[in-house]
Motif scaffolding. Structure first.
Motif: not given
Length: 196
Positions: A41-61
């Protein structure tokens, strides 16, 4: 001695606040339970701020690593769920010069062992699932970006309007307005699709 399965089940039944206290005591299973509870859910939320899923996953981790490393300050956190969302939002809003690094490193890596369904029914089921996902995606794509984000936080992440307003820094009335827009858009799209 408790089995790992029973400990895992017990940890999953604990509240977020209890898990945060166990993380403070350096309980790795508690961190894993929080990660499993919120990562998607944090990754899904993060997509609103960054379109690159890899970057979102990295930041959430990174948020979970930060949580583990700052265990001595966990006692200050009273609302773990909104805290995680705010930290993810802040991390994704930081200027980053190495955003494409992970993409570069991951290029060329493919899954050699991809399997295809061997039963016709599995193929039909998969096609139906994909069709439903496409229809849902088409409907969600019609919702304005901010309204969609708030809708997903409310319906998918099960956050209360007050929590959403705190995370996004907007009033509860604004959250309610965006939810009304999202629900009206969904209703209109469903009615439109029934006409065909």
């Amino acid at each position: 001695m408790k089995s790992k399965a029973s400990t895992y089940k017990e940890l999953n039944q604990k509240s977020d606040l209890e898990l945060f206290q166990l993380i403070k005591q350096r309980e790795k299973g508690a961190l894993e339970a929080v990660f499993n509870r919120y990562y998607e859910s944090l990754c899904r939320f993060g997509i609103a701020y960054e379109n690159d899923l890899d970057v979102v996953q990295e930041k959430v981790s990174d948020v979970f690593i930060q949580l583990w490393n700052s265990h001595d300050r966990i006692h200050e956190i009273q609302k773990p769920k909104p805290y995680l969302y705010v930290v993810v939002k802040n991390k994704l809003m930081e200027p980053v010069s190495y955003q494409k690094l992970k993409q570069t490193l991951d290029k060329g890596v493919e899954d050699e062992y991809s399997t295809s369904p061997s039963i016709e029914q599995e193929i039909i089921d998969q096609e139906q699932r994909e069709m439903y996902v496409r229809k849902i995606q088409e409907i969600l794509d019609q919702i304005p970006k901010k309204s969609r984000q708030i809708f997903e936080m409310s319906r998918l992440d099960e956050l209360k309007y007050k929590e959403i307003s705190e995370i996004l820094g907007v009033s509860i009335k604004t959250v309610e307005s965006h939810m009304a827009i999202a629900l009206r858009t969904i209703r209109n799209m469903v009615v439109k699709n029934k006409q065909f």
